[in-house]
Design a protein around this motif. Structure first.
Motif, PDB file in Angstrom:
ATOM      1  N   GLU A  22       1.391  20.827 -26.616  1.00 40.12           N
ATOM      2  CA  GLU A  22       2.726  20.321 -26.896  1.00 40.12           C
ATOM      3  C   GLU A  22       3.716  21.483 -26.821  1.00 40.12           C
ATOM      4  O   GLU A  22       3.587  22.456 -27.553  1.00 40.12           O
ATOM      5  CB  GLU A  22       2.775  19.683 -28.290  1.00 40.12           C
ATOM      6  N   ASP A  24       7.179  22.540 -27.684  1.00 44.85           N
ATOM      7  CA  ASP A  24       8.378  22.176 -28.445  1.00 44.85           C
ATOM      8  C   ASP A  24       8.989  23.429 -29.067  1.00 44.85           C
ATOM      9  O   ASP A  24       8.521  24.541 -28.810  1.00 44.85           O
ATOM     10  CB  ASP A  24       8.061  21.105 -29.505  1.00 44.85           C
ATOM     11  N   HIS A  25      10.008  23.260 -29.866  1.00 42.47           N
ATOM     12  CA  HIS A  25      10.698  24.391 -30.500  1.00 42.47           C
ATOM     13  C   HIS A  25       9.746  25.200 -31.374  1.00 42.47           C
ATOM     14  O   HIS A  25       9.829  26.417 -31.457  1.00 42.47           O
ATOM     15  CB  HIS A  25      11.885  23.838 -31.308  1.00 42.47           C
ATOM     16  N   HIS A  26       8.776  24.500 -31.994  1.00 44.32           N
ATOM     17  CA  HIS A  26       7.847  25.159 -32.926  1.00 44.32           C
ATOM     18  C   HIS A  26       7.073  26.306 -32.260  1.00 44.32           C
ATOM     19  O   HIS A  26       6.904  27.365 -32.841  1.00 44.32           O
ATOM     20  CB  HIS A  26       6.875  24.108 -33.488  1.00 44.32           C
ATOM     21  N   PHE A  56       2.933  16.999 -23.753  1.00 47.41           N
ATOM     22  CA  PHE A  56       4.270  16.741 -24.287  1.00 47.41           C
ATOM     23  C   PHE A  56       5.171  17.951 -24.080  1.00 47.41           C
ATOM     24  O   PHE A  56       4.764  19.087 -24.312  1.00 47.41           O
ATOM     25  CB  PHE A  56       4.202  16.421 -25.785  1.00 47.41           C
ATOM     26  N   MET A  57       6.402  17.691 -23.642  1.00 42.50           N
ATOM     27  CA  MET A  57       7.385  18.771 -23.554  1.00 42.50           C
ATOM     28  C   MET A  57       8.781  18.211 -23.793  1.00 42.50           C
ATOM     29  O   MET A  57       9.153  17.196 -23.218  1.00 42.50           O
ATOM     30  CB  MET A  57       7.344  19.431 -22.175  1.00 42.50           C
ATOM     31  N   ASP A  58       9.525  18.867 -24.669  1.00 45.03           N
ATOM     32  CA  ASP A  58      10.923  18.453 -24.847  1.00 45.03           C
ATOM     33  C   ASP A  58      11.829  19.539 -24.255  1.00 45.03           C
ATOM     34  O   ASP A  58      11.357  20.410 -23.531  1.00 45.03           O
ATOM     35  CB  ASP A  58      11.239  18.124 -26.322  1.00 45.03           C
ATOM     36  N   SER A  59      13.120  19.512 -24.564  1.00 46.44           N
ATOM     37  CA  SER A  59      14.053  20.420 -23.889  1.00 46.44           C
ATOM     38  C   SER A  59      13.800  21.888 -24.235  1.00 46.44           C
ATOM     39  O   SER A  59      14.305  22.770 -23.556  1.00 46.44           O
ATOM     40  CB  SER A  59      15.505  20.033 -24.201  1.00 46.44           C
ATOM     41  N   SER A  60      13.009  22.148 -25.282  1.00 44.53           N
ATOM     42  CA  SER A  60      12.658  23.536 -25.604  1.00 44.53           C
ATOM     43  C   SER A  60      11.918  24.187 -24.448  1.00 44.53           C
ATOM     44  O   SER A  60      12.048  25.389 -24.207  1.00 44.53           O
ATOM     45  CB  SER A  60      11.768  23.588 -26.851  1.00 44.53           C
ATOM     46  N   LEU A  62      12.439  23.659 -21.290  1.00 45.67           N
ATOM     47  CA  LEU A  62      13.425  24.071 -20.288  1.00 45.67           C
ATOM     48  C   LEU A  62      13.998  25.434 -20.664  1.00 45.67           C
ATOM     49  O   LEU A  62      14.178  26.298 -19.807  1.00 45.67           O
ATOM     50  CB  LEU A  62      14.564  23.048 -20.181  1.00 45.67           C
ATOM     51  N   GLY A  63      14.267  25.623 -21.969  1.00 43.77           N
ATOM     52  CA  GLY A  63      14.805  26.891 -22.457  1.00 43.77           C
ATOM     53  C   GLY A  63      13.872  28.052 -22.143  1.00 43.77           C
ATOM     54  O   GLY A  63      14.312  29.119 -21.719  1.00 43.77           O
ATOM     55  N   ILE A  66      14.016  28.625 -18.218  1.00 43.10           N
ATOM     56  CA  ILE A  66      15.303  29.195 -17.785  1.00 43.10           C
ATOM     57  C   ILE A  66      15.419  30.656 -18.235  1.00 43.10           C
ATOM     58  O   ILE A  66      15.837  31.525 -17.471  1.00 43.10           O
ATOM     59  CB  ILE A  66      16.494  28.360 -18.329  1.00 43.10           C
ATOM     60  N   ILE A  91      10.328  15.288 -15.896  1.00 47.66           N
ATOM     61  CA  ILE A  91      11.275  15.942 -16.809  1.00 47.66           C
ATOM     62  C   ILE A  91      11.890  17.170 -16.136  1.00 47.66           C
ATOM     63  O   ILE A  91      13.097  17.387 -16.183  1.00 47.66           O
ATOM     64  CB  ILE A  91      10.570  16.340 -18.138  1.00 47.66           C
ATOM     65  N   SER A  95      15.917  17.239 -14.758  1.00 46.87           N
ATOM     66  CA  SER A  95      16.859  18.133 -15.430  1.00 46.87           C
ATOM     67  C   SER A  95      17.314  19.257 -14.488  1.00 46.87           C
ATOM     68  O   SER A  95      17.903  20.239 -14.937  1.00 46.87           O
ATOM     69  CB  SER A  95      16.246  18.699 -16.711  1.00 46.87           C
TER      70      SER A  95
END
Lengths: 105, 173
Positions: A22, A24-26, A56-60, A62-63, A66, A91, A95
């Motif tokens: 996963e 995520d930001h964590h 699972f991947m959220d916008s974190s 992408l950060g 990038i 995703i 984006s």
């Protein structure tokens, strides 16, 4: 942040990062720090993000990509995302990431 | 008489609501995702629909932790409501610093967290993965994210047994 060196490998001047299940930001800060240390220490030119284990991947995510792109693109390096599932690929493409990185399924 | 009974039974099962409150710690982002995934399972959503909701919740909870509380801790509330017809609504509420200009904050790529490499895509992801999004916030008053999604009767799209097979093979919750 717990450091798992086996998730990072340098082959020629490519840094391969095995992304977690996963993204995520964590977990983002740990990946960022570890990757940046290796970019500095080992004269890495290109980066390969391996999404084989990632469900699972959220916008974190992408950060993370990038940020690494900014670090290596000024020296002519390239960024790749490999083993992307249908969803992760969607995703990344939707984006606009495909304009700065190469996405391989 | 029979009609009456069915109606009462239906009424009892018509809607399910949950509310949970947790510390604004990054490890709870995963917890919020697991809870919302389990919560929507009742209406037999597709794997993609579950992932959509998990992503949107993850974005909103992350925003509360990073921006609302500046990673210094606080409490985050997640409320969810689900009807038998597959109408889901999710609220993520924090009592953090709030947002002065909500419209600006919702612009794709806008971020105040550039030094932490935030992509500025949080609200865009919520909008993309849900059917609707409303954000209420003002400085010092915290932020209330309200979003909703309709699960188009997934039961009719594919037989439940087939769906279970897809579910297991993907290895996802």
């Amino acid at each position: 942040m717990e450091q798992k060196m086996e998730e990072y490998a340098i082959i020629d001047n490519y840094l391969c990062i095995r992304m977690p299940k996963e993204v995520d930001h964590h977990g983002a800060a740990g990946i960022r720090e570890c990757a940046d240390r290796m970019i500095l220490d080992d004269k890495v030119k290109n980066i390969v993000f391996d999404f084989e284990d990632t469900t699972f991947m959220d916008s974190s995510g992408l950060g993370i990509i990038i940020g690494r792109y900014r670090k290596i693109s000024c020296f002519g390096g390239k960024v790749y995302a490999i083993n992307t599932s249908e969803r992760i690929g969607k995703i990344l493409r939707s984006s606009g990431m495909s304009s700065i990185i190469e996405i391989l399924a | 008489m029979e009609n009456e009974l069915t109606r009462i039974e239906r009424k009892q099962n018509m809607e399910n609501q949950i509310s949970m409150e947790f510390d604004a710690l990054s490890e709870n982002e995963g917890l919020a995702r697991v809870v919302i995934a389990a919560f929507v399972a009742r209406v037999d959503p597709t794997v993609d629909q579950v992932e959509d909701v998990k992503t949107a919740v993850s974005e909103a909870v992350t925003n509360a932790i990073i921006h609302g509380y500046a990673e210094k801790g606080g409490r985050v509330v997640m409320k969810a409501r689900l009807s038998d017809e597959g109408e889901l609504s999710v609220d993520i509420i924090d009592s953090g610093v709030g947002i002065a200009d909500v419209e600006q904050a919702m612009q794709p790529l806008f971020t105040t967290g550039a030094e932490n490499e935030r992509s500025g895509m949080g609200f865009s992801f919520m909008e993309a993965f849900m059917d609707g999004l409303e954000v209420e916030s003002s400085p010092g008053q915290g932020t209330h994210v309200h979003m909703w999604k309709r699960f188009v009767c997934a039961q009719e799209q594919s037989a439940p047994i087939l769906q279970a097979a897809v579910w297991n093979r993907s290895g996802r919750l």
